[in-house]
Each structure stands twice: as structure tokens, then as C-alpha cells.
Design an enzyme around this catalytic site. Structure first.
Site, short mmCIF file in Angstrom:
data_model
loop_
_atom_site.label_atom_id
_atom_site.label_comp_id
_atom_site.label_asym_id
_atom_site.label_seq_id
_atom_site.Cartn_x
_atom_site.Cartn_y
_atom_site.Cartn_z
CG HIS A 22 43.24 35.27 55.70
ND1 HIS A 22 43.67 36.37 55.01
CD2 HIS A 22 44.35 34.71 56.22
CE1 HIS A 22 44.98 36.47 55.09
NE2 HIS A 22 45.42 35.47 55.83
CG HIS A 78 54.49 35.05 57.36
ND1 HIS A 78 54.15 35.89 58.40
CD2 HIS A 78 53.36 34.93 56.59
CE1 HIS A 78 52.88 36.26 58.25
NE2 HIS A 78 52.38 35.68 57.18
CD GLU A 80 48.45 34.66 57.95
OE1 GLU A 80 49.18 35.46 57.37
OE2 GLU A 80 47.21 34.64 57.82
CG ASP A 82 49.27 30.81 55.60
OD1 ASP A 82 49.61 31.43 56.61
OD2 ASP A 82 49.28 31.33 54.47
CG HIS A 147 50.49 39.92 55.30
ND1 HIS A 147 49.19 39.70 55.69
CD2 HIS A 147 51.10 38.73 55.36
CE1 HIS A 147 49.02 38.39 55.92
NE2 HIS A 147 50.17 37.81 55.72
CG ASP A 166 52.14 35.49 52.96
OD1 ASP A 166 51.83 34.36 52.54
OD2 ASP A 166 51.84 35.91 54.09
CE1 TYR A 194 48.53 35.39 48.82
CE2 TYR A 194 49.92 37.35 48.95
CZ TYR A 194 49.53 36.12 49.45
OH TYR A 194 50.11 35.63 50.60
CG HIS A 227 50.45 31.28 49.59
ND1 HIS A 227 49.88 30.22 50.25
CD2 HIS A 227 50.54 32.27 50.51
CE1 HIS A 227 49.66 30.55 51.52
NE2 HIS A 227 50.05 31.78 51.70
#
Ligand code: FEO
Length: 397
Positions: A22, A78, A80, A82, A147, A166, A194, A227
Site C-alpha cells: 500500500h 477483488h 484492488e 495487487d 475489505h 484477502d 494482516y 496472499h
């Protein structure tokens, strides 16, 4: 490519050198991984992609090990970057950009706005929607605000496997892909870090979602996040941990975090610690200016009592304290007690600033903020010890 269940494969990128995530917000002492998965059934399904700096390697390996022409559909759990960052590059390399991409309604909205292209075949799914791909069924469960607004998980019925993205993940790469083959002390340090740093603000939603997932009575034999490691041995352990962490979690002890210019506030911190100790209250003590902030957030997550100190500068606190207080605000911790202290030369605002900030962040403040003018003398040391004793008593109540 590693087979993790019958006809289900891990195909991800291990980022051994990653030390911040991030941007520079989150420390990642043990690197991270961007896990994607391939299901080879009657249909060949790609679950998620990887962070875009790895897009060329990812697509090359995907083509080498699976064959781009054989992919029938993509699941984006998701959006995001990454996880979905390589999607645009992948679509350019696939024989047809018209491949169906399954995601939530919010996911579709983000994909449209992130990639700015209108040739993407987005298929919107919601909780309970199921797609048969041959031997296996894919069942989707929305994980809104766990999230991001778009988050979801995909359950592979018939394989007992959850692709949780995540959720249940860690920024961690270890000796193996599986939880039964890595150092579980390291693993849990990164799993709780995390949760503390990324998921704490969504704890009430996480609690409800876990109750909903439990009510579905899914046969879960493996949890494969995007992850870190895959939970293969006793996968429900991490769901149980998340349930515990989602309920105003603390381990009963105190943490003292301070900054200091000429050691007066450090002396106060150590005297407060002596007061805690005399009452049997276990504590940890950190200098905020030389401690990793993500680790401090994890320590705050674990503590029940949070005592923060800074000397006064320019009518407020030192800048590392200020940054930490601001971050605490965002995490919406619950069920914790807080206190502020610090030395000062003339105006003396810092303890009040800290106390007010912690109160605004939802911590209960049992004591008036404690200030000491210049260097603590014997009577000031005694006041600090008593402050620690009173705080210990309040935490134990
Ligand atoms: Fe790992 Fe929310 O991205």
C-alpha cells in the site's frame, strides 16, 4: 504451477523482496505473494490475477503452464491492483477479450473505472449464485467491505475449497505454500498483523459474515487466500481466529508507546510501567519514533490498555505520535482503555491532545492526562507510578 487439490492449481508470484505494501503504509517483513489459481475442469477457470508489476511474468507462465487459449472464464474476487492489476494486460494477450469475467456489481464498476475500456465481458454475480464447470460448481459469496465494496469469495463445491482473496491471508512467503509446512509462529504473526492493520475497521461485518458462512454449512477442506500460505491442515482454525479477532479483541495487557526529546518522557514511560508492574499488569513498551508503525498497530490490537506519551512541541505532540494517533483513529478499535502523558517546558498540551485523540478514537479514558514540567523529580516519578497503578486497576475492572 502446483496442484493443491484435484485439478486445482496454484499459480502465483512470490514477492520475496517486498518490504512495504500500500505504498509505504504497511510493512511486510517477510515479503508477500499474489496467489492466483487455475481450475481445470470441463471449463478452465482462472481465479484472480497478480499485481501489475508482475503482469508479464504472470502471463508468460500462465501461457506456458496452462495455455492462454484454453482459459474459458476468469473470476475476479477483488479488484484492488495487487489482484486485478494484470487483467487489462491479460485481456490484450488472450485470443479474445470477450472472455467472461465473473465479479460482483461493485467489482464491475471498479473494473470499468480502473481499466477504462468497454470491451470487457463482465458477468455480475451475487451471494449464492452458482456456475457449473463440469465436476465442480463455483458458488459465490459477496464479502462487501471485507475489505473493499467489491470483495467476494468463491467456493468450489466438490473440492471443498474456498478462494477467499484477502480474507484469511497474510503478507508472508515461507518454506512452503501450505500451513502445515511453514513456521506457524511466523505465520500467525503475519496473520494477526494482516487482520490488525487491514481488517480491524470491518470487524463487525466480519463477525456477521463468518456467522453467515458457518450457517451455509459448507464442507471446507481448504482455504486458499490470495496472499501468503494456503490453509490445508485444519482450515477452520483461521475462520475461528477471525471470529475471535472480530469481537473487540485484546489479550488483557497494556502497551506504552512514547516519544521523547531529552528522555524526560521516556523516564515517565518507564515509571508508569513500574506502576503497571506493581499491580501485576503485564505490558510492552515502545519508542514510537524507532518502531515500525504497522507492528505498533498490531501491538495496540493485542493490548487492552493503550498508554501514549509525547513531550509537547509547538503546542502539540511530536510527529511520530501524531501519525500514530491519526492511524489509531481509522482503525476503530473497541473495548480498549487509553491514557496520555508527557513532559513539557511551558505550554504542556501534548498529554491532553493524546487523551482527547484516543477518546475520539473510541477508547475509554479512565484518568486525567499526566504532564510533568521539564524533568521528572522524585515526586513526579511517584505520580507516574501511581498513574500506572490506577490505569492497571481500571484495565482490570
Ligand atoms: Fe490484497 Fe485488498 O488487496
Amino acid at each position: 504451477m502446483v496442484e493443491i487439490r484435484e485439478n486445482i492449481y496454484w499459480l502465483g508470484m512470490k514477492d520475496w523482496g517486498l518490504r512495504h505494501f500500500h505504498g509505504h503504509e504497511l510493512s511486510t517483513h517477510r515479503g508477500s505473494s499474489y496467489n492466483t489459481y487455475i481450475i481445470k475442469d470441463q471449463k478452465t477457470v482462472l481465479v484472480d490475477t497478480v499485481w501489475d508489476p508482475y503482469k508479464e511474468d504472470f502471463v508468460r507462465i500462465l501461457d506456458r503452464d496452462v495455455g492462454l487459449e484454453s482459459i474459458d472464464m476468469i473470476i475476479i474476487n477483488h479488484t484492488e491492483p495487487d489482484h486485478a492489476g494484470s487483467l487489462g494486460y491479460l485481456l490484450d494477450k488472450l485470443p479474445s477479450a470477450d472472455i467472461p469475467i465473473y465479479c460482483t456489481k461493485n467489482g464491475a464498476d471498479i473494473i470499468r473505472n480502473y481499466f477504462r475500456r468497454d470491451d470487457i465481458n463482465l458477468q455480475i454475480v451475487k451471494t449464492g449464485d452458482t456456475i457449473n464447470i463440469g465436476k465442480y460448481d463455483l458458488v459465490f459469496v459477496e464479502m462487501q467491505m471485507i475489505h473493499w465494496p467489491d470483495s467476494m469469495l468463491t467456493y468450489v463445491k466438490g473440492a471443498g475449497t474456498v478462494f477467499s482473496n484477502d480474507a484469511f491471508g497474510q503478507h508472508y512467503v515461507g518454506l512452503s505454500l501450505f500451513n502445515d509446512e511453514v513456521d506457524n509462529c511466523e505465520l500467525y504473526q503475519d496473520a494477526i498483523k494482516y487482520y490488525a492493520n487491514i481488517l480491524t475497521p470491518f470487524s463487525s461485518l466480519i463477525k456477521k459474515k463468518i456467522e453467515q458462512i458457518r450457517a451455509l454449512e459448507l464442507d471446507i477442506e481448504m482455504i486458499a487466500p490470495s496472499h501468503g500460505i494456503i490453509w490445508r491442515r485444519d482450515p477452520m482454525q483461521i475462520i475461528d481466529k477471525y471470529y475471535e479477532w472480530s469481537q473487540d479483541y485484546n489479550e488483557g495487557h497494556a502497551v506504552i508507546i512514547y516519544d521523547t526529546m531529552y528522555d524526560a518522557t521516556r523516564t515517565m514511560a518507564e515509571s508508569i510501567a513500574a506502576g503497571l508492574e506493581s499491580q501485576g499488569m503485564a505490558y510492552k513498551l515502545f519508542n514510537v519514533s524507532i518502531t515500525d508503525q504497522s507492528d505498533l498497530i498490531t501491538e495496540i490490537f493485542k493490548a487492552k490498555g493503550v498508554i501514549i506519551g509525547s513531550c509537547t512541541v509547538n503546542n502539540s505532540v511530536l510527529r511520530f505520535t501524531s501519525g500514530l494517533l491519526e492511524e489509531i483513529k481509522g482503525h476503530k478499535f473497541k473495548g480498549k482503555l487509553g491514557a496520555g502523558f508527557g513532559s513539557y517546558g511551558w505550554s504542556g498540551e501534548a498529554p491532553k491532545v493524546i487523551s482527547a485523540s484516543l477518546e475520539k478514537s473510541g477508547l475509554k479514558i479512565p484518568l486525567e492526562p499526566l504532564g510533568v514540567k521539564f524533568r521528572p523529580g522524585d515526586s513526579d516519578i511517584e505520580r507516574c507510578i501511581q498513574f500506572g497503578e490506577s490505569f492497571a486497576a481500571a484495565v482490570k475492572e
